[in-house]
Design a protein around this motif. Structure first.
Motif, PDB file in Angstrom:
ATOM      1  N   GLN A 182      19.020-103.393 -39.729  1.00  0.00           N
ATOM      2  CA  GLN A 182      19.070-101.720 -40.082  1.00  0.00           C
ATOM      3  C   GLN A 182      20.939-101.298 -39.251  1.00  0.00           C
ATOM      4  N   ASN A 183      21.004-102.028 -38.474  1.00  0.00           N
ATOM      5  CA  ASN A 183      22.348-101.329 -38.623  1.00  0.00           C
ATOM      6  C   ASN A 183      23.346-101.534 -39.863  1.00  0.00           C
ATOM      7  N   ILE A 184      23.129-102.583 -40.923  1.00  0.00           N
ATOM      8  CA  ILE A 184      24.028-102.835 -41.962  1.00  0.00           C
ATOM      9  C   ILE A 184      23.458-101.644 -42.756  1.00  0.00           C
ATOM     10  N   ARG A 185      22.577-100.854 -42.873  1.00  0.00           N
ATOM     11  CA  ARG A 185      21.958-100.020 -43.302  1.00  0.00           C
ATOM     12  C   ARG A 185      22.371 -98.769 -43.152  1.00  0.00           C
ATOM     13  N   GLU A 186      22.769 -98.711 -41.611  1.00  0.00           N
ATOM     14  CA  GLU A 186      23.360 -97.404 -41.574  1.00  0.00           C
ATOM     15  C   GLU A 186      24.754 -97.129 -41.138  1.00  0.00           C
ATOM     16  N   ALA A 187      25.760 -98.918 -41.415  1.00  0.00           N
ATOM     17  CA  ALA A 187      26.672 -98.680 -41.967  1.00  0.00           C
ATOM     18  C   ALA A 187      26.542 -98.523 -43.337  1.00  0.00           C
ATOM     19  N   SER A 188      26.353 -99.354 -44.225  1.00  0.00           N
ATOM     20  CA  SER A 188      26.225 -98.721 -45.628  1.00  0.00           C
ATOM     21  C   SER A 188      25.863 -97.111 -45.924  1.00  0.00           C
ATOM     22  N   GLN A 189      24.907 -96.650 -45.395  1.00  0.00           N
ATOM     23  CA  GLN A 189      24.353 -95.077 -45.941  1.00  0.00           C
ATOM     24  C   GLN A 189      26.459 -94.482 -44.807  1.00  0.00           C
ATOM     25  N   GLN A 190      26.357 -94.656 -44.100  1.00  0.00           N
ATOM     26  CA  GLN A 190      27.867 -93.883 -43.176  1.00  0.00           C
ATOM     27  C   GLN A 190      28.732 -94.362 -44.650  1.00  0.00           C
ATOM     28  N   THR A 191      28.841 -95.357 -45.491  1.00  0.00           N
ATOM     29  CA  THR A 191      30.014 -95.451 -45.904  1.00  0.00           C
ATOM     30  C   THR A 191      30.065 -94.784 -47.211  1.00  0.00           C
ATOM     31  N   ALA A 192      28.311 -94.849 -47.707  1.00  0.00           N
ATOM     32  CA  ALA A 192      27.971 -94.519 -48.497  1.00  0.00           C
ATOM     33  C   ALA A 192      28.882 -92.686 -48.196  1.00  0.00           C
ATOM     34  N   ALA A 193      28.027 -92.216 -46.797  1.00  0.00           N
ATOM     35  CA  ALA A 193      29.109 -90.504 -47.129  1.00  0.00           C
ATOM     36  C   ALA A 193      30.331 -90.454 -47.074  1.00  0.00           C
ATOM     37  N   SER A 194      31.167 -91.677 -46.639  1.00  0.00           N
ATOM     38  CA  SER A 194      32.890 -91.508 -46.436  1.00  0.00           C
ATOM     39  C   SER A 194      33.624 -91.664 -48.506  1.00  0.00           C
ATOM     40  N   THR A 195      32.128 -92.654 -48.419  1.00  0.00           N
ATOM     41  CA  THR A 195      32.888 -93.048 -50.019  1.00  0.00           C
ATOM     42  C   THR A 195      32.799 -91.217 -51.221  1.00  0.00           C
ATOM     43  N   ARG A 196      30.976 -90.693 -50.716  1.00  0.00           N
ATOM     44  CA  ARG A 196      31.086 -89.324 -50.925  1.00  0.00           C
ATOM     45  C   ARG A 196      32.491 -88.023 -50.738  1.00  0.00           C
ATOM     46  N   GLN A 197      32.383 -88.671 -49.063  1.00  0.00           N
ATOM     47  CA  GLN A 197      33.530 -87.424 -49.117  1.00  0.00           C
ATOM     48  C   GLN A 197      35.266 -88.121 -49.617  1.00  0.00           C
ATOM     49  N   LEU A 198      34.854 -89.740 -49.359  1.00  0.00           N
ATOM     50  CA  LEU A 198      36.018 -89.912 -50.224  1.00  0.00           C
ATOM     51  C   LEU A 198      36.704 -89.300 -51.913  1.00  0.00           C
ATOM     52  N   ASP A 199      35.348 -89.401 -52.915  1.00  0.00           N
ATOM     53  CA  ASP A 199      35.589 -88.636 -54.222  1.00  0.00           C
ATOM     54  C   ASP A 199      35.971 -87.387 -53.834  1.00  0.00           C
ATOM     55  N   GLN A 200      35.295 -87.094 -53.131  1.00  0.00           N
ATOM     56  CA  GLN A 200      35.404 -85.292 -53.181  1.00  0.00           C
ATOM     57  C   GLN A 200      36.503 -84.281 -52.876  1.00  0.00           C
ATOM     58  N   ALA A 201      38.005 -85.840 -51.629  1.00  0.00           N
ATOM     59  CA  ALA A 201      38.927 -85.742 -51.493  1.00  0.00           C
ATOM     60  C   ALA A 201      39.834 -86.369 -52.922  1.00  0.00           C
ATOM     61  N   ALA A 202      38.986 -87.206 -53.635  1.00  0.00           N
ATOM     62  CA  ALA A 202      39.847 -87.288 -55.097  1.00  0.00           C
ATOM     63  C   ALA A 202      40.293 -86.120 -56.088  1.00  0.00           C
ATOM     64  N   SER A 203      38.980 -85.701 -56.311  1.00  0.00           N
ATOM     65  CA  SER A 203      38.561 -84.405 -57.044  1.00  0.00           C
ATOM     66  C   SER A 203      39.532 -83.263 -56.609  1.00  0.00           C
TER      67      SER A 203
END
Length: 552
Positions: free
Chosen positions: A513-534
């Motif tokens: 569950q912790n890994i899943r939450e971390a993965s969700q946070q990583t996914a959100a951060s990755t989307r923010q990173l993608d938006q920043a890259a855009s």
């Protein structure tokens, strides 16, 4: 010649011309004034001299008339007084005529014009003739005085006609001199007017020359200053439009030449800066494209990681259910073993039941062994998943490090990107720590499973041995009961191990569950990173558009 020197030279030239024109005008005015003063002074002095001569001649006539009248009346005292007055008047007239004659001779030598010189010469001749006539008149009057002194009335009256004639000649000559003076005055006025006109024309000509020189200086100054400035304005206008491919041709040793060289150097610097900016912008655009592709790959990897974590969680749930089922079955085996132990004292009749129970125990033990093997395989799968998660976290950590480097290179525009990279690195570190915990827990689970497998295999063997001994006879029932009791204890251990396994699986579930939450946070951060890259890509494209407007 520098611009300041040219301007100073032009100003100095204009000042010199104006000064020369002013001095010339003052000289001309001085000449006019001198000429006027000289003419007026001479004319007035001559007019006053002629008036004094006329006055002296008039007094002479009056004194002579008084003399004659006193002689005729016999008034001797008056005769003497009139004689003295007459002589004084004659001497004054002669002295005035001589002085004016000398003055006329002087005026003739330094006259303003030739006409006035001739007039002064004529006046001098006329005065000389008048002086001779006056001398003749004086000689006649002296003769008359001698006759008066002799008392010769007839002789006195006889000389009267000669005296009047000679006096008329004197007055005529003085009148001619006055007329000559009037003509000279007219010629003086003409000369004054001519001098004034000549001075005015010369001053006007000098003013025109000054205007022409001023215009020439202004045109030359404008040609040497305004034209280069117009060229500079056009050049600067082209630079403002983004054309950096041209240079100015205005060069030289003056300020405008230095300005032209400075502008050329400035354009060269701007051209270098524009080239560097264009290359840097293209590199930034390419790096942004690579970062965005990397973030998209990372997002896909995070999505895969999240899916793998969810699948692992489902698997762990299945393991949990299997463990619960094993526990229930182990408890059932314990109950049956205890029943068998109680019934074993009943005798041989229970041997068949015991054998069947032993068969059931063997089958259940085999089922437990099968489930434990399956559980071992699933824990192995969990180990692979954890390895995958660890690999993903290491890749995320590497991507975060690369993103931090790129953000540092981007400067102020990459600050938000650096924050995202930092968050991503923390998430990768958390995921890596969780995988270490899960790997440790799985190691414990694997060791428990291996122990359970060994115990299960031993239980199967013992059940088989018990069945053989049950077949052997009643004597083995007691040993069977003992073994059954031992089996009960063994299954209790199995239950205890299964409970420990259940606890470990619950810990794995929490870790997942912790890994899943971390993965969700990583996914959100990755989307923010993608938006920043855009956003960074949009900024780089904007910079490319800005640099494209400069023509190199």
């Amino acid at each position: 010649m520098s611009v300041s020197t040219r301007i100073a030279a032009g100003f100095a030239a204009l000042t010199a011309i104006l000064l020369a024109l002013g001095v010339y005008a003052l000289v001309q005015i001085g000449d006019v004034r001198h000429t006027v003063d000289m003419i007026v002074e001479r004319d007035l002095a001559s007019m006053e001299a002629l008036n004094r001569i006329d006055h002296a001649l008039s007094r002479k006539v009056e004194q002579r008339a008084s003399l004659v009248q006193a002689f005729l009346t016999g008034d001797n005292s008056r005769v003497r007084e009139a004689t003295t007055g007459w002589r004084n008047a004659v001497e004054e007239a002669q002295r005035g005529i001589a002085e004016q004659e000398r003055a006329a001779e002087t005026y003739r030598d330094n006259s303003v014009t030739g006409a006035r010189s001739e007039l002064w010469a004529r006046m001098a001749r006329q005065l000389a003739e008048g002086d001779r006539a006056l001398k003749q008149t004086r000689a006649d009057v002296e003769t008359q005085l001698a006759a008066i002194a002799a008392g010769d009335r007839a002789a006195v009256l006889a000389t009267e006609a000669d005296i009047v004639r000679d006096h008329a000649a004197t007055v005529g000559r003085i009148g001619q001199a006055r007329e000559t003076l009037n003509v000279a005055i007219e010629r003086g006025r003409d000369a004054t007017r001519d001098v004034y006109n000549a001075s005015r024309i010369s001053i006007i000509l000098g003013l025109m020359v000054a205007i022409v020189v001023a215009i020439a200086v202004a045109v030359t100054t404008r040609r040497s200053i305004v034209r280069p400035l117009d060229a500079f304005m056009g050049f600067v206008g082209r630079i403002g439009e983004g054309n950096l491919s041209t240079t100015t041709d205005v060069t030289g040793a003056d300020e405008l030449g230095r300005l032209g060289r400075t502008l050329n150097d400035m354009v060269g610097g701007l051209r270098t800066i524009a080239t560097q900016n264009r290359a840097a912008t293209n590199d930034l655009n390419a790096a942004t494209t690579e970062i965005r592709a990397s973030t998209q790959e990372q997002a896909a990897s995070v999505e895969e990681q999240l899916a793998a974590v969810q699948e692992t969680a489902a698997t762990v749930d299945e393991i949990t259910h299997s463990g619960a089922q094993i526990t229930r079955r182990a408890q059932e085996v314990i109950a049956q073993a205890q029943a068998t132990a109680q019934v074993s004292n009943a005798g041989l009749t229970a041997v068949a039941d015991t054998a069947r129970a032993m068969d059931a125990i063997r089958e259940q033990a085999e089922a437990v062994a099968t489930n434990i093997v399956a559980l071992s395989e699933k824990t192995q799968a969990i180990g692979d998943i954890i390895a995958t998660v660890n690999d993903v976290s290491e890749r995320s950590h590497l991507l975060a490090l690369n993103a931090s480097i790129e953000a540092a290179a981007a400067g102020e525009q990459g600050r938000s990107f650096a924050i995202v990279a930092s968050e991503m690195k923390q998430l990768a570190d958390q995921a890596k720590g969780a995988t270490r915990n899960v790997r440790s827990i799985l190691g414990d689970i694997q060791r428990g499973i291996n122990s359970s497998v060994m115990l299960t295999e031993e239980a199967v063997k013992r059940v088989a041995s018990g069945k053989e001994r049950t077949d052997a006879g009643h004597a083995a029932i007691e040993e069977l009961a003992t073994r059954v009791q031992e089996n009960v204890q063994t299954f209790q251990q199995i239950v205890a191990s299964t409970n420990q396994q259940q606890i470990g699986i619950e810990q794995v579930t929490i870790a997942l569950q912790n890994i899943r939450e971390a993965s969700q946070q990583t996914a959100a951060s990755t989307r923010q990173l993608d938006q920043a890259a855009s956003d960074l890509g949009e900024l780089s494209r904007t910079l490319v558009g800005l640099t494209e407007r400069y023509r190199l």
